[in-house]
Design a protein around this motif. Structure first.
Motif, PDB file in Angstrom:
ATOM      1  N   GLU A  60       0.806  -1.708  -0.114  1.00 45.65           N
ATOM      2  CA  GLU A  60       0.079  -0.542   0.189  1.00 45.65           C
ATOM      3  C   GLU A  60       0.771   1.579   0.174  1.00 45.65           C
ATOM      4  OE1 GLU A  60      -3.469  -0.015   2.516  1.00 45.65           O
ATOM      5  OE2 GLU A  60      -2.670   2.148   3.587  1.00 45.65           O
ATOM      6  N   VAL A  61       0.530   2.248  -1.295  1.00 46.62           N
ATOM      7  CA  VAL A  61       1.597   2.863  -0.634  1.00 46.62           C
ATOM      8  C   VAL A  61       0.183   4.234  -0.769  1.00 46.62           C
ATOM      9  CG1 VAL A  61       2.478   4.842  -2.966  1.00 46.62           C
ATOM     10  CG2 VAL A  61       3.432   2.197  -2.942  1.00 46.62           C
ATOM     11  N   GLU A  62       1.114   5.924   0.243  1.00 46.25           N
ATOM     12  CA  GLU A  62       0.328   7.022   0.317  1.00 46.25           C
ATOM     13  C   GLU A  62       1.269   8.011  -0.839  1.00 46.25           C
ATOM     14  OE1 GLU A  62      -0.853   8.453   3.851  1.00 46.25           O
ATOM     15  OE2 GLU A  62      -2.017   6.874   3.662  1.00 46.25           O
ATOM     16  N   LEU A  63       1.038   8.228  -1.933  1.00 46.19           N
ATOM     17  CA  LEU A  63       2.071   9.056  -2.867  1.00 46.19           C
ATOM     18  C   LEU A  63       1.367  10.584  -2.109  1.00 46.19           C
ATOM     19  CD1 LEU A  63       3.385   9.708  -5.116  1.00 46.19           C
ATOM     20  CD2 LEU A  63       1.689   9.192  -6.594  1.00 46.19           C
ATOM     21  N   THR A  64       2.289  11.915  -2.216  1.00 45.34           N
ATOM     22  CA  THR A  64       1.746  12.539  -1.681  1.00 45.34           C
ATOM     23  C   THR A  64       2.080  14.351  -3.129  1.00 45.34           C
ATOM     24  OG1 THR A  64       2.491  13.110   0.580  1.00 45.34           O
ATOM     25  CG2 THR A  64       2.940  14.825  -0.882  1.00 45.34           C
ATOM     26  N   CYS A  65       1.003  14.225  -3.988  1.00 47.32           N
ATOM     27  CA  CYS A  65       1.636  14.677  -5.204  1.00 47.32           C
ATOM     28  C   CYS A  65       1.675  16.192  -4.430  1.00 47.32           C
ATOM     29  CB  CYS A  65       0.355  14.858  -6.281  1.00 47.32           C
ATOM     30  SG  CYS A  65       0.481  13.105  -6.629  1.00 47.32           S
ATOM     31  N   ARG A  66       1.690  17.181  -5.355  1.00 49.30           N
ATOM     32  CA  ARG A  66       1.781  18.704  -5.356  1.00 49.30           C
ATOM     33  C   ARG A  66       0.699  19.416  -7.204  1.00 49.30           C
ATOM     34  NH1 ARG A  66       5.644  17.981  -2.363  1.00 49.30           N
ATOM     35  NH2 ARG A  66       5.802  18.159  -0.272  1.00 49.30           N
ATOM     36  N   VAL A  67       0.390  20.736  -6.180  1.00 48.92           N
ATOM     37  CA  VAL A  67      -0.383  21.104  -7.341  1.00 48.92           C
ATOM     38  C   VAL A  67      -0.097  22.791  -6.851  1.00 48.92           C
ATOM     39  CG1 VAL A  67      -2.549  21.390  -7.133  1.00 48.92           C
ATOM     40  CG2 VAL A  67      -2.481  21.688  -9.367  1.00 48.92           C
ATOM     41  N   GLN A 122      -4.636  18.649   1.701  1.00 47.10           N
ATOM     42  CA  GLN A 122      -3.974  19.055   3.090  1.00 47.10           C
ATOM     43  C   GLN A 122      -4.077  20.160   2.165  1.00 47.10           C
ATOM     44  OE1 GLN A 122      -2.777  15.625   4.822  1.00 47.10           O
ATOM     45  NE2 GLN A 122      -0.455  16.105   3.317  1.00 47.10           N
ATOM     46  N   GLY A 123      -2.558  20.933   3.279  1.00 44.53           N
ATOM     47  CA  GLY A 123      -1.796  21.785   3.020  1.00 44.53           C
ATOM     48  C   GLY A 123      -2.304  22.911   2.018  1.00 44.53           C
ATOM     49  N   TYR A 124      -3.481  23.292   1.780  1.00 46.12           N
ATOM     50  CA  TYR A 124      -3.880  24.895   0.961  1.00 46.12           C
ATOM     51  C   TYR A 124      -2.516  25.865   1.811  1.00 46.12           C
ATOM     52  CZ  TYR A 124      -6.583  27.494  -1.522  1.00 46.12           C
ATOM     53  OH  TYR A 124      -7.526  28.464  -2.785  1.00 46.12           O
ATOM     54  N   ARG A 125      -2.005  26.445   0.807  1.00 43.00           N
ATOM     55  CA  ARG A 125      -0.758  27.312   1.490  1.00 43.00           C
ATOM     56  C   ARG A 125      -0.048  28.481   0.057  1.00 43.00           C
ATOM     57  NH1 ARG A 125       4.108  25.623   2.363  1.00 43.00           N
ATOM     58  NH2 ARG A 125       4.063  23.252   2.220  1.00 43.00           N
ATOM     59  N   VAL A 135       0.857  29.718  -4.935  1.00 45.78           N
ATOM     60  CA  VAL A 135      -0.546  29.010  -3.794  1.00 45.78           C
ATOM     61  C   VAL A 135      -0.713  27.565  -4.267  1.00 45.78           C
ATOM     62  CG1 VAL A 135      -1.693  29.656  -5.408  1.00 45.78           C
ATOM     63  CG2 VAL A 135      -2.585  29.441  -3.072  1.00 45.78           C
ATOM     64  N   GLY A 136      -0.862  26.433  -3.751  1.00 52.42           N
ATOM     65  CA  GLY A 136      -0.780  25.198  -3.874  1.00 52.42           C
ATOM     66  C   GLY A 136      -1.646  24.474  -2.870  1.00 52.42           C
ATOM     67  N   ALA A 137      -1.453  23.221  -3.252  1.00 57.19           N
ATOM     68  CA  ALA A 137      -1.866  22.346  -2.610  1.00 57.19           C
ATOM     69  C   ALA A 137      -1.265  20.798  -3.059  1.00 57.19           C
ATOM     70  CB  ALA A 137      -3.641  21.952  -1.704  1.00 57.19           C
ATOM     71  N   GLU A 138      -1.854  19.936  -1.454  1.00 52.76           N
ATOM     72  CA  GLU A 138      -1.645  18.300  -1.600  1.00 52.76           C
ATOM     73  C   GLU A 138      -2.779  17.684  -1.613  1.00 52.76           C
ATOM     74  OE1 GLU A 138       3.312  18.545   0.922  1.00 52.76           O
ATOM     75  OE2 GLU A 138       0.592  17.726   2.219  1.00 52.76           O
ATOM     76  N   LEU A 139      -2.218  16.789  -2.902  1.00 53.62           N
ATOM     77  CA  LEU A 139      -2.877  15.457  -2.844  1.00 53.62           C
ATOM     78  C   LEU A 139      -2.668  14.287  -2.414  1.00 53.62           C
ATOM     79  CD1 LEU A 139      -4.783  16.225  -6.605  1.00 53.62           C
ATOM     80  CD2 LEU A 139      -5.592  17.166  -3.619  1.00 53.62           C
ATOM     81  N   ILE A 140      -3.381  13.150  -1.366  1.00 49.29           N
ATOM     82  CA  ILE A 140      -2.775  12.142  -0.773  1.00 49.29           C
ATOM     83  C   ILE A 140      -3.486  11.501  -1.671  1.00 49.29           C
ATOM     84  CG2 ILE A 140      -2.406  10.620   0.730  1.00 49.29           C
ATOM     85  CD1 ILE A 140      -0.523  13.912   0.650  1.00 49.29           C
ATOM     86  N   ILE A 141      -2.647  10.282  -2.280  1.00 49.41           N
ATOM     87  CA  ILE A 141      -3.303   9.232  -3.064  1.00 49.41           C
ATOM     88  C   ILE A 141      -2.980   7.749  -2.523  1.00 49.41           C
ATOM     89  CG2 ILE A 141      -3.789   8.550  -5.573  1.00 49.41           C
ATOM     90  CD1 ILE A 141      -2.620  10.884  -6.233  1.00 49.41           C
TER      91      ILE A 141
END
Length: 147
Positions: A60-67, A122-125, A135-141
């Motif tokens: 099981e992987v938790e991948l942190t992506c940013r936009v 998470q991490g809208y900042r 300005v960005g945020a993270e998506l956890i997949i």
């Protein structure tokens, strides 16, 4: 799972978003880039929980992506980011990425994983990347697949 291929497949899926007219296309990469062309989505860090099933059958992987979105105008940048972070709609990263799950019974990401799910934002900042503010945020997949 071959994580380099998984990360590239997630980035490919993210490119399917359709941003409002005049904004341009979302650029994306399966790795942390040296420089970004905003708006930009990329796959960053990940953690792996090994052996979720016996005999190396499942990891099981938790991948942190940013936009990241450019901040020429604070309000319009956040409006663009909000559309990318929405749960549905043509600009929704969640919707675009989860299309890569495939049809029921199919493997996700073109056979690279068993399944995936965009779990949370998470991490809208404000983020600094290579000396530039965005300005960005993270998506956890969450991604599951063979060990």
């Amino acid at each position: 799972m071959e994580m380099s291929a998984v990360r590239e497949a997630v980035a490919d899926a993210a490119r399917a978003v359709v941003l409002p007219e005049g904004i341009g296309a979302l650029t994306s990469s399966g790795y942390v880039p040296d420089a970004v062309t905003e708006p930009h989505f990329f796959c960053g860090e990940y953690s792996v929980t090994f052996d979720r099933a016996m005999g190396r059958a499942l990891d099981e992987v938790e991948l942190t992506c940013r936009v990241l979105v450019g901040r020429a105008d604070d309000r319009s940048a956040q409006t663009i980011l909000d559309s990318l972070l929405s749960g549905s709609g043509p600009a929704s990263l969640k919707q675009a990425i989860e299309v890569a799950r495939g049809a029921p019974g199919d493997y996700a990401l073109g056979g690279l994983a068993h399944d995936l799910h965009v779990m949370r934002m998470q991490g809208y900042r404000w983020y600094e990347h290579q000396g530039t503010q965005y300005v960005g945020a993270e998506l956890i997949i969450k991604i599951i697949g063979e060990g």
